[in-house]
Design a protein around this motif. Sequence first.
Motif, mmCIF file in Angstrom:
data_model
loop_
_atom_site.group_PDB
_atom_site.id
_atom_site.type_symbol
_atom_site.label_atom_id
_atom_site.label_comp_id
_atom_site.label_asym_id
_atom_site.label_seq_id
_atom_site.Cartn_x
_atom_site.Cartn_y
_atom_site.Cartn_z
ATOM 1 N N ALA A 35 0.836 -1.202 0.000
ATOM 2 C CA ALA A 35 0.000 0.000 0.000
ATOM 3 C C ALA A 35 0.868 1.249 0.000
ATOM 4 O O ALA A 35 0.565 2.242 -0.688
ATOM 5 C CB ALA A 35 -0.932 -0.006 1.208
ATOM 6 N N CYS A 36 1.964 1.206 0.753
ATOM 7 C CA CYS A 36 2.913 2.337 0.765
ATOM 8 C C CYS A 36 3.570 2.513 -0.603
ATOM 9 O O CYS A 36 3.715 3.643 -1.097
ATOM 10 C CB CYS A 36 3.975 2.116 1.838
ATOM 11 N N LEU A 37 3.956 1.391 -1.222
ATOM 12 C CA LEU A 37 4.559 1.468 -2.556
ATOM 13 C C LEU A 37 3.564 2.039 -3.567
ATOM 14 O O LEU A 37 3.919 2.890 -4.397
ATOM 15 C CB LEU A 37 5.018 0.081 -3.018
ATOM 16 N N TRP A 38 2.324 1.579 -3.510
ATOM 17 C CA TRP A 38 1.299 2.069 -4.433
ATOM 18 C C TRP A 38 1.052 3.560 -4.240
ATOM 19 O O TRP A 38 0.821 4.294 -5.201
ATOM 20 C CB TRP A 38 0.000 1.284 -4.239
ATOM 21 N N LEU A 39 1.106 4.004 -2.988
ATOM 22 C CA LEU A 39 0.892 5.424 -2.696
ATOM 23 C C LEU A 39 2.007 6.261 -3.309
ATOM 24 O O LEU A 39 1.757 7.315 -3.908
ATOM 25 C CB LEU A 39 0.833 5.629 -1.182
ATOM 26 N N VAL A 40 3.233 5.775 -3.179
ATOM 27 C CA VAL A 40 4.379 6.502 -3.731
ATOM 28 C C VAL A 40 4.346 6.489 -5.254
ATOM 29 O O VAL A 40 4.623 7.509 -5.913
ATOM 30 C CB VAL A 40 5.700 5.894 -3.219
ATOM 31 N N ARG A 41 4.012 5.341 -5.829
ATOM 32 C CA ARG A 41 3.990 5.217 -7.295
ATOM 33 C C ARG A 41 2.811 5.951 -7.911
ATOM 34 O O ARG A 41 2.834 6.311 -9.085
ATOM 35 C CB ARG A 41 3.920 3.739 -7.692
ATOM 36 N N GLY A 42 1.737 6.125 -7.138
ATOM 37 C CA GLY A 42 0.560 6.806 -7.660
ATOM 38 C C GLY A 42 -0.430 5.900 -8.352
ATOM 39 O O GLY A 42 -1.397 6.376 -8.952
ATOM 40 N N HIS A 43 -0.218 4.602 -8.273
ATOM 41 C CA HIS A 43 -1.168 3.653 -8.862
ATOM 42 C C HIS A 43 -1.043 2.307 -8.155
ATOM 43 O O HIS A 43 -0.017 1.992 -7.549
ATOM 44 C CB HIS A 43 -0.921 3.479 -10.357
ATOM 45 N N MET A 44 -2.113 1.528 -8.219
ATOM 46 C CA MET A 44 -2.160 0.231 -7.562
ATOM 47 C C MET A 44 -1.896 -0.885 -8.563
ATOM 48 O O MET A 44 -2.415 -0.869 -9.676
ATOM 49 C CB MET A 44 -3.534 0.017 -6.907
ATOM 50 N N ASN A 45 -1.081 -1.874 -8.157
ATOM 51 C CA ASN A 45 -0.804 -3.045 -8.983
ATOM 52 C C ASN A 45 -0.993 -4.301 -8.127
ATOM 53 O O ASN A 45 -0.064 -4.735 -7.443
ATOM 54 C CB ASN A 45 0.614 -2.982 -9.553
ATOM 55 N N LEU A 46 -2.197 -4.853 -8.170
ATOM 56 C CA LEU A 46 -2.510 -6.013 -7.342
ATOM 57 C C LEU A 46 -1.724 -7.248 -7.767
ATOM 58 O O LEU A 46 -1.554 -8.181 -6.974
ATOM 59 C CB LEU A 46 -4.018 -6.313 -7.398
#
Length: 393
Positions: free
Chosen positions: A72-83
């Motif tokens: 979730a932290c990585l997705w927040l930094v990247r600006g998009h979610m990758n399940l």
Amino acid sequence: MPSRYLFRRLVILLAVFSFFILCFIHTNLHPITNKNIILYEGSIFTFLAFFFVIKGRAAPLILFLVLLSYFACLWLVRGHMNLQDFRNIIIILFFYYFGNSTKDTSVLRRVFKTATIVILIVGLLEYFLTDSYLKYINIRDFYMFRGGMSHLSDYLDQNVFTSAIRPDGRHIMPFLGNLRVSSIFLEPISMGNFTVILTIWGIIQCDDNIKKGLIPLVFAFIFLIGCDSRFALVMSGIIIAVRFVPILQNKIILMLLPIAVSITLMTQAYLFNIFKRSDDFQGRLTVSGQSLLDMNFLEMIGMSANRNLGDMGIAYSIEHYGIFLCIFLWGLFISIPTPNIQSKRMKAMVAFYIMGILAVSGTSVYSLKTSSILWFMVGSLTVHASSLQSESV
């Protein structure tokens, strides 16, 4: 076998046969989209989560929440979610603990036996009755419908996966024709990966009973010929070497293995100083090494994951999970207790297999079709390896 173990066998087989089942449904009953695949895999993960709750296994659930928070932290930094990234790690986590929660190896033994028989039967149908088989298992349409292989629609004249036909002929026994058998895996890469896993299982069995071990090894040889996998051929030789060279089973050697492989790949790329996508062994190693040389700091720590890395598994793993999580997970794997020499050898062979895939064959190490049975085996044998000697066929 106790009837309660039947559900465990079913879960593993549903994972191994996942794409075959979905492709059959797509061809004959209803179109399968990516959402359907997510639902199918999500149902398996949900069952396993409930299984851990019922069994009181806190470790996989705690790690699940920790990993979810991390991604979730990585997705927040990247600006998009990758399940997909999260899903790949959960396969390893859940199926390892699923095997770890099984009281003996009878489930694993029967899963391998059932899967091997089904793979052989389907493979024979695919090879000898190709046209009839593809009417009911339209592999090309199954992948193209979900957005894969669309650029190759005019290239393929059969309803098979892209790599299932070698235009320049097979490498192993060329007289068998150009078709690479994929069986229930739909594509020959996963078939080759399963061949290596089955080889590991056969070698482990040989430590206890040579006759029991020779049976899966014979089937592995048949599958190797059928799928014409160069990776499986080379990797099987490496696996055998690991079994008979004790130093390769040393925990320190295994801990440093990713570093050694990465340095080798980068050296390969630097010496050749090229970036070519040739399909030979040297070309793949060069491309994989170049992807590591080109990696920047943000990509290394997982804060940027925008490159199309394809078959470059080590770079893909570092970029999508971050170097720190990769080190943490590899350390957890190497630190798994091994109660006897069988489990120690098995862990070493699996370690070399994983690094081999990441170096040459990209993200197929995260495929549910083969990763499920691999990690169930690791979980079962590292905790219950001593029961191998007491189990009957």
